[in-house]
Motif scaffolding. Structure first.
Motif, PDB file in Angstrom:
ATOM      1  N   MET A  52      32.434  88.401   8.091  1.00  0.00           N
ATOM      2  CA  MET A  52      32.871  86.927   8.215  1.00  0.00           C
ATOM      3  C   MET A  52      32.787  86.570   6.666  1.00  0.00           C
ATOM      4  O   MET A  52      31.687  86.702   6.213  1.00  0.00           O
ATOM      5  CB  MET A  52      31.776  86.270   9.098  1.00  0.00           C
ATOM      6  N   GLN A  53      33.465  85.657   6.453  1.00  0.00           N
ATOM      7  CA  GLN A  53      33.394  85.054   5.067  1.00  0.00           C
ATOM      8  C   GLN A  53      33.109  83.517   5.159  1.00  0.00           C
ATOM      9  O   GLN A  53      33.578  82.701   5.944  1.00  0.00           O
ATOM     10  CB  GLN A  53      34.721  85.068   4.474  1.00  0.00           C
ATOM     11  N   VAL A  54      32.060  83.247   4.217  1.00  0.00           N
ATOM     12  CA  VAL A  54      31.544  81.604   4.286  1.00  0.00           C
ATOM     13  C   VAL A  54      31.895  81.298   2.873  1.00  0.00           C
ATOM     14  O   VAL A  54      31.373  81.727   1.896  1.00  0.00           O
ATOM     15  CB  VAL A  54      30.105  81.649   4.399  1.00  0.00           C
ATOM     16  N   GLU A  55      32.789  80.423   2.622  1.00  0.00           N
ATOM     17  CA  GLU A  55      33.266  79.815   1.461  1.00  0.00           C
ATOM     18  C   GLU A  55      32.446  78.282   1.445  1.00  0.00           C
ATOM     19  O   GLU A  55      32.346  77.444   2.186  1.00  0.00           O
ATOM     20  CB  GLU A  55      34.801  79.258   1.346  1.00  0.00           C
ATOM     21  N   ILE A  56      31.816  78.005   0.054  1.00  0.00           N
ATOM     22  CA  ILE A  56      30.970  77.087   0.067  1.00  0.00           C
ATOM     23  C   ILE A  56      31.522  76.316  -1.067  1.00  0.00           C
ATOM     24  O   ILE A  56      31.299  76.775  -2.492  1.00  0.00           O
ATOM     25  CB  ILE A  56      29.622  77.372   0.068  1.00  0.00           C
ATOM     26  N   TRP A  57      32.078  75.043  -0.870  1.00  0.00           N
ATOM     27  CA  TRP A  57      32.440  74.264  -2.430  1.00  0.00           C
ATOM     28  C   TRP A  57      31.313  73.360  -2.561  1.00  0.00           C
ATOM     29  O   TRP A  57      30.446  72.712  -1.969  1.00  0.00           O
ATOM     30  CB  TRP A  57      33.582  73.408  -1.901  1.00  0.00           C
ATOM     31  N   THR A  58      30.909  73.550  -4.065  1.00  0.00           N
ATOM     32  CA  THR A  58      29.928  72.779  -4.609  1.00  0.00           C
ATOM     33  C   THR A  58      30.263  72.393  -6.041  1.00  0.00           C
ATOM     34  O   THR A  58      31.273  72.727  -6.506  1.00  0.00           O
ATOM     35  CB  THR A  58      28.727  73.777  -4.628  1.00  0.00           C
ATOM     36  N   ASP A  59      29.249  71.536  -6.438  1.00  0.00           N
ATOM     37  CA  ASP A  59      29.249  70.998  -7.760  1.00  0.00           C
ATOM     38  C   ASP A  59      27.787  71.283  -8.200  1.00  0.00           C
ATOM     39  O   ASP A  59      27.033  70.958  -7.713  1.00  0.00           O
ATOM     40  CB  ASP A  59      29.781  69.748  -8.082  1.00  0.00           C
ATOM     41  N   VAL A  60      27.898  71.649  -9.870  1.00  0.00           N
ATOM     42  CA  VAL A  60      26.612  71.832 -10.286  1.00  0.00           C
ATOM     43  C   VAL A  60      25.852  70.376 -10.288  1.00  0.00           C
ATOM     44  O   VAL A  60      24.395  70.371 -10.285  1.00  0.00           O
ATOM     45  CB  VAL A  60      26.649  72.648 -11.524  1.00  0.00           C
ATOM     46  N   ASN A  61      26.433  69.540 -10.378  1.00  0.00           N
ATOM     47  CA  ASN A  61      26.164  68.249 -10.670  1.00  0.00           C
ATOM     48  C   ASN A  61      25.563  67.624  -9.233  1.00  0.00           C
ATOM     49  O   ASN A  61      25.192  66.369  -9.118  1.00  0.00           O
ATOM     50  CB  ASN A  61      27.380  67.371 -10.984  1.00  0.00           C
ATOM     51  N   CYS A  62      25.584  68.370  -8.074  1.00  0.00           N
ATOM     52  CA  CYS A  62      25.380  67.750  -6.778  1.00  0.00           C
ATOM     53  C   CYS A  62      24.308  68.086  -6.350  1.00  0.00           C
ATOM     54  O   CYS A  62      24.015  69.251  -5.801  1.00  0.00           O
ATOM     55  CB  CYS A  62      26.761  68.201  -5.956  1.00  0.00           C
ATOM     56  N   PRO A  63      23.018  67.176  -6.045  1.00  0.00           N
ATOM     57  CA  PRO A  63      21.806  67.440  -5.579  1.00  0.00           C
ATOM     58  C   PRO A  63      21.751  68.139  -4.198  1.00  0.00           C
ATOM     59  O   PRO A  63      20.940  69.072  -3.870  1.00  0.00           O
ATOM     60  CB  PRO A  63      20.996  66.206  -5.693  1.00  0.00           C
ATOM     61  N   PHE A  64      22.615  67.434  -3.337  1.00  0.00           N
ATOM     62  CA  PHE A  64      22.681  68.014  -2.084  1.00  0.00           C
ATOM     63  C   PHE A  64      23.193  69.591  -1.710  1.00  0.00           C
ATOM     64  O   PHE A  64      23.044  70.194  -0.825  1.00  0.00           O
ATOM     65  CB  PHE A  64      23.645  67.284  -1.087  1.00  0.00           C
ATOM     66  N   CYS A  65      24.124  69.878  -3.041  1.00  0.00           N
ATOM     67  CA  CYS A  65      24.426  71.356  -2.904  1.00  0.00           C
ATOM     68  C   CYS A  65      23.389  72.239  -3.371  1.00  0.00           C
ATOM     69  O   CYS A  65      23.110  73.458  -2.706  1.00  0.00           O
ATOM     70  CB  CYS A  65      25.541  71.482  -4.041  1.00  0.00           C
ATOM     71  N   TYR A  66      22.511  71.790  -4.181  1.00  0.00           N
ATOM     72  CA  TYR A  66      21.338  72.416  -4.468  1.00  0.00           C
ATOM     73  C   TYR A  66      20.240  72.717  -3.275  1.00  0.00           C
ATOM     74  O   TYR A  66      19.949  73.905  -2.913  1.00  0.00           O
ATOM     75  CB  TYR A  66      20.554  71.673  -5.775  1.00  0.00           C
ATOM     76  N   LEU A  67      19.874  71.500  -2.624  1.00  0.00           N
ATOM     77  CA  LEU A  67      19.464  71.680  -1.405  1.00  0.00           C
ATOM     78  C   LEU A  67      20.018  72.522  -0.221  1.00  0.00           C
ATOM     79  O   LEU A  67      19.378  73.244   0.287  1.00  0.00           O
ATOM     80  CB  LEU A  67      19.192  70.213  -0.781  1.00  0.00           C
ATOM     81  N   GLY A  68      21.414  72.249  -0.241  1.00  0.00           N
ATOM     82  CA  GLY A  68      21.902  73.083   0.876  1.00  0.00           C
ATOM     83  C   GLY A  68      21.836  74.493   0.525  1.00  0.00           C
ATOM     84  O   GLY A  68      22.213  75.157   1.739  1.00  0.00           O
ATOM     85  N   LYS A  69      22.129  74.967  -0.612  1.00  0.00           N
ATOM     86  CA  LYS A  69      22.020  76.417  -0.755  1.00  0.00           C
ATOM     87  C   LYS A  69      20.964  76.978  -0.166  1.00  0.00           C
ATOM     88  O   LYS A  69      20.807  78.202   0.158  1.00  0.00           O
ATOM     89  CB  LYS A  69      22.366  76.664  -2.465  1.00  0.00           C
ATOM     90  N   LYS A  70      19.844  76.384  -0.565  1.00  0.00           N
ATOM     91  CA  LYS A  70      18.418  76.552   0.040  1.00  0.00           C
ATOM     92  C   LYS A  70      18.508  76.895   1.457  1.00  0.00           C
ATOM     93  O   LYS A  70      18.159  77.917   1.988  1.00  0.00           O
ATOM     94  CB  LYS A  70      17.196  76.110  -0.621  1.00  0.00           C
ATOM     95  N   ARG A  71      18.750  75.779   1.936  1.00  0.00           N
ATOM     96  CA  ARG A  71      18.770  75.486   3.698  1.00  0.00           C
ATOM     97  C   ARG A  71      19.637  76.603   3.891  1.00  0.00           C
ATOM     98  O   ARG A  71      19.464  77.093   5.243  1.00  0.00           O
ATOM     99  CB  ARG A  71      19.189  74.270   3.861  1.00  0.00           C
ATOM    100  N   PHE A  72      21.029  76.752   3.607  1.00  0.00           N
ATOM    101  CA  PHE A  72      21.943  77.770   4.172  1.00  0.00           C
ATOM    102  C   PHE A  72      21.376  79.262   4.061  1.00  0.00           C
ATOM    103  O   PHE A  72      21.266  79.839   4.730  1.00  0.00           O
ATOM    104  CB  PHE A  72      23.024  77.764   3.635  1.00  0.00           C
ATOM    105  N   ASN A  73      20.885  79.577   2.798  1.00  0.00           N
ATOM    106  CA  ASN A  73      20.167  80.899   2.560  1.00  0.00           C
ATOM    107  C   ASN A  73      19.008  81.170   3.448  1.00  0.00           C
ATOM    108  O   ASN A  73      18.965  82.343   3.920  1.00  0.00           O
ATOM    109  CB  ASN A  73      19.987  81.167   1.045  1.00  0.00           C
ATOM    110  N   ASP A  74      18.342  80.111   3.915  1.00  0.00           N
ATOM    111  CA  ASP A  74      17.351  80.261   4.804  1.00  0.00           C
ATOM    112  C   ASP A  74      17.758  80.711   6.272  1.00  0.00           C
ATOM    113  O   ASP A  74      17.006  81.663   6.856  1.00  0.00           O
ATOM    114  CB  ASP A  74      16.251  79.046   4.836  1.00  0.00           C
ATOM    115  N   ALA A  75      18.692  80.092   6.568  1.00  0.00           N
ATOM    116  CA  ALA A  75      19.417  80.366   7.798  1.00  0.00           C
ATOM    117  C   ALA A  75      20.117  81.402   7.827  1.00  0.00           C
ATOM    118  O   ALA A  75      19.976  82.429   8.851  1.00  0.00           O
ATOM    119  CB  ALA A  75      20.430  79.097   8.219  1.00  0.00           C
ATOM    120  N   LEU A  76      20.818  82.201   6.865  1.00  0.00           N
ATOM    121  CA  LEU A  76      21.369  83.335   6.603  1.00  0.00           C
ATOM    122  C   LEU A  76      20.346  84.510   6.663  1.00  0.00           C
ATOM    123  O   LEU A  76      20.778  85.329   7.192  1.00  0.00           O
ATOM    124  CB  LEU A  76      22.341  83.155   5.369  1.00  0.00           C
ATOM    125  N   ALA A  77      19.179  84.231   6.179  1.00  0.00           N
ATOM    126  CA  ALA A  77      18.265  85.219   6.105  1.00  0.00           C
ATOM    127  C   ALA A  77      17.923  85.607   7.418  1.00  0.00           C
ATOM    128  O   ALA A  77      17.503  86.791   7.597  1.00  0.00           O
ATOM    129  CB  ALA A  77      16.928  84.946   5.261  1.00  0.00           C
TER     130      ALA A  77
END
Lengths: 235, 235
Positions: A1-26
């Motif tokens: 399964m492919q998960v595509e994640i649109w993000t910007d380095v300027n985006c605080p919620f992307c930073y938070l979301g990366k950790k939260r998504f990775n916690d779920a994925l783990a």
């Protein structure tokens, strides 16, 4: 399964979301069969390259908020980041054009090391006080610090065409999907989740997307080679 | 739009299909927005690595056909190949295990040069009389002849783990889709076409897949950053 994640380095919620998504994925049972791809989205593509400014100053001007509102927002973002174990500087963060960072992320993807590059860019932006935007040497230092080859990094940054089309293609796809905010998660192009959701919601989305992963509809069947040999065409 | 094409270097219809699909793609109005990925499928994964044999001899033993049937099949494949402008040797072609070739194709994908690698492997197999399978030096020569860096090629071939998991992942996905023959074309994981179809059919499939390309269903909407700033979470 492919998960595509649109993000910007300027985006605080992307930073938070990366950790939260990775916690779920783990914790996801089929994590080894999930391929994550980070795609480009610029929140402020018109911001002049080569410039940098204090984020509070920039956000008050750009969005018409009071300094108090922006400062308060940063504090709340900091608390939300800390709650999932992420460092976050609540003052002195800078702001700028992220196009070159997206080009570097595409290069890192080709090397199979996009996660490391994105983590390094997020940390430099959200957890370190040294100015980050509009300064190529700082960007080189961050990428090299994450283990990337300096010559390779400079080759990408020195040639504005390298991976520029890839960044634009990601943004065009986001537009087609009607994305107007990031982070934006797409599962096998069938399901989508917007925003820095709690890990439990990402876990549910992963499970639903996995259970419903697409099975393509056959349009045509013809001359092919299989375990019993090749069907011979009528010449 | 992404088109995934499962192929084997051992597969004459994959060689034909690549040319016919590319002919259709060249005339497709949205070709610049189509990303092609070649995925691994081994027709004969149990064939011993490091060995090579005459294809006619192998196919008669493996599929219980007469020599005349196999020779006739090769002649018809040759005629079909020639009809789309491809060279094809109708005798003396060899046969073997293609796992290392698939590993090289994954490496070439990381370099953004998968098309060139696959073209070189097909030509060496179907259009050149020199034996191709079971001979690492010959494989190095073919890849280097296609412009790939010799050190890089040898690094991949010398380490049997490099890209092995990627080959297996492609094959697992093919199994999930019920693929039992190649070439097999999947459009945005929504539509599929099996076999070396005529260019007109590929053109129709491209148009239908483009017109019906998937729009993901939103599962959840939440804290995100957009053109109007970031929504502040409740800490």
């Amino acid at each position: 399964m492919q998960v595509e994640i649109w993000t910007d380095v300027n985006c605080p919620f992307c930073y938070l979301g990366k950790k939260r998504f990775n916690d779920a994925l783990a914790d996801f049972a089929h994590a080894d069969q999930v391929q994550v791809v980070h795609r480009s989205f610029e929140l402020d593509p018109d911001f002049p390259a080569g410039e940098s400014g204090d984020v509070v100053d920039k956000l008050t001007k750009k969005y018409g908020r009071t300094v108090e509102q922006v400062v308060d927002g940063e504090r709340q973002l900091g608390a939300a980041a800390n709650a999932v174990g992420l460092d976050y500087i609540t003052s002195g963060r800078d702001y700028g054009n992220s196009f070159d960072m997206h080009r570097l992320l595409h290069w890192a993807k080709d090397l199979g090391r996009q996660e490391e590059m994105l983590d390094a860019l997020y940390l430099a932006n959200f957890a370190e006080t040294e100015p980050f935007f509009g300064d190529t040497e700082r960007l080189v230092k961050v990428a090299v610090g994450a283990g990337f080859d300096e010559t390779g990094v400079r080759e990408v940054l020195d040639d504005p065409q390298r991976y520029a089309a890839d960044v634009r293609a990601d943004e065009k796809q986001a537009q087609e999907f009607g994305v107007n905010g990031v982070p934006f998660y797409v599962f096998d192009r069938k399901y989508a989740v917007s925003g820095a959701q709690p890990p439990e919601l990402f876990a549910q989305a992963l499970t639903q997307a996995w259970d419903d992963r697409p099975q393509p509809t056959m349009l045509a069947d013809g001359d092919a080679c299989g375990p019993d040999g090749c069907e011979v065409p009528q010449a």
